[in-house]
Design an enzyme around this catalytic site. Structure first.
Site, PDB file in Angstrom:
ATOM      1  N   VAL A 103       0.866  -1.177   0.000  1.00 36.96           N
ATOM      2  CA  VAL A 103       0.000   0.000   0.000  1.00 36.96           C
ATOM      3  C   VAL A 103       0.901   1.224   0.000  1.00 36.96           C
ATOM      4  O   VAL A 103       1.921   1.259   0.698  1.00 36.96           O
ATOM      5  CB  VAL A 103      -0.921   0.027   1.238  1.00 36.96           C
ATOM      6  CG1 VAL A 103      -1.774   1.291   1.242  1.00 36.96           C
ATOM      7  CG2 VAL A 103      -1.804  -1.209   1.282  1.00 36.96           C
ATOM      8  N   CYS A 104       0.543   2.227  -0.789  1.00 39.14           N
ATOM      9  CA  CYS A 104       1.244   3.506  -0.772  1.00 39.14           C
ATOM     10  C   CYS A 104       2.728   3.301  -1.092  1.00 39.14           C
ATOM     11  O   CYS A 104       3.079   2.533  -1.975  1.00 39.14           O
ATOM     12  CB  CYS A 104       1.013   4.188   0.580  1.00 39.14           C
ATOM     13  SG  CYS A 104       1.347   5.954   0.643  1.00 39.14           S
ATOM     14  N   THR A 105       3.622   3.940  -0.334  1.00 40.54           N
ATOM     15  CA  THR A 105       5.049   3.840  -0.627  1.00 40.54           C
ATOM     16  C   THR A 105       5.668   2.512  -0.202  1.00 40.54           C
ATOM     17  O   THR A 105       6.864   2.297  -0.382  1.00 40.54           O
ATOM     18  CB  THR A 105       5.823   4.996   0.034  1.00 40.54           C
ATOM     19  OG1 THR A 105       5.534   5.015   1.439  1.00 40.54           O
ATOM     20  CG2 THR A 105       5.441   6.329  -0.590  1.00 40.54           C
TER      21      THR A 105
END
Length: 229
Positions: A103-105
């Protein structure tokens, strides 16, 4: 009787708690799933907010997972990119996992572990251009599926990612029931949830606030990419 799904989420200092708790809430409703919160040691881990998280297992004791998920987290992600203990754990789990996810970075950590070469992947909008340094194809989407790599966009996309994964692991009806249980029916008060729709002054403000962390991340990505590529 079939074995329970083994789902593990990485917990690390300064993790963005919603990257982590959004998918966790969804996965917690999967019938028969066993969840693991994983870090180097079992001791309280500070998130990027006031919330403190407690791992349930260590790298050494973690079973082989069906799903390994790496959330993101500002400066916390930066520290993962050149942490060989973390990267070795991800590589080991990826060998036997059905799905390698983020998820995300968190996708940058997968990239630093060499797990996104030749794959399409999503991440937070501020890190999109960095994925290419790990041999990945940056993809602007809430959820990006490329074979057994499933990556979510920034922060709130973690819920979309988790519901999508549940539909694959179990079935669509189960995923939709969890969505209804959570009353996940987004209707944001402002149309500023992406760089394309946010007012220019809001985007400039956020870029200014994040400039120092962005510079540190670029340096960490450069060092990690040199090793991986």
């Amino acid at each position: 009787m079939s074995s329970p799904l083994q789902i593990g989420l990485l917990v690390f200092p300064r993790v963005t708690q919603l990257d982590f708790t959004g998918p966790l809430q969804v996965f917690s409703s999967v019938p028969g799933a066993k969840l693991h919160l994983i870090w180097k040691r079992i001791e309280p881990v500070p998130s990027d907010s006031v919330l403190t998280l407690t791992p349930t297992t260590t790298f050494a004791d973690c079973p082989q997972l069906d799903v390994i998920c790496v959330p993101g987290g500002g400066g916390g992600t930066n520290d993962l990119l050149n942490d060989e203990e973390v990267l070795d754990f991800l590589r080991r789990q990826a060998e036997g996992a059905k799905y390698v996810t983020s998820v995300c970075t968190g996708s940058l950590a997968l990239g630093a572990a060499g797990l996104l070469k030749g794959y399409r992947a999503a991440t937070h909008w501020s890190a999109m251009e960095m994925l290419g340094q790990f041999g990945a194809t940056p993809t602007k989407s809430r959820v990006c599926i490329d074979r057994n790599r499933i990556t979510g966009g920034g922060v709130t996309a973690g819920i979309d990612f988790a519901l999508t994964l549940v539909s694959i692991l179990v079935d669509r009806t189960t995923a939709e029931a969890i969505q209804l249980q959570l009353e996940y029916n987004p209707a944001p008060p402002f149309n500023s949830g992406s760089p394309e729709t946010a007012p220019a002054e809001v985007l400039a403000l956020l870029r200014e606030r994040g400039a120092q962390n962005q510079a540190r991340r670029l340096e960490a990505v450069k060092r990690a990419a040199e090793r991986v590529m």
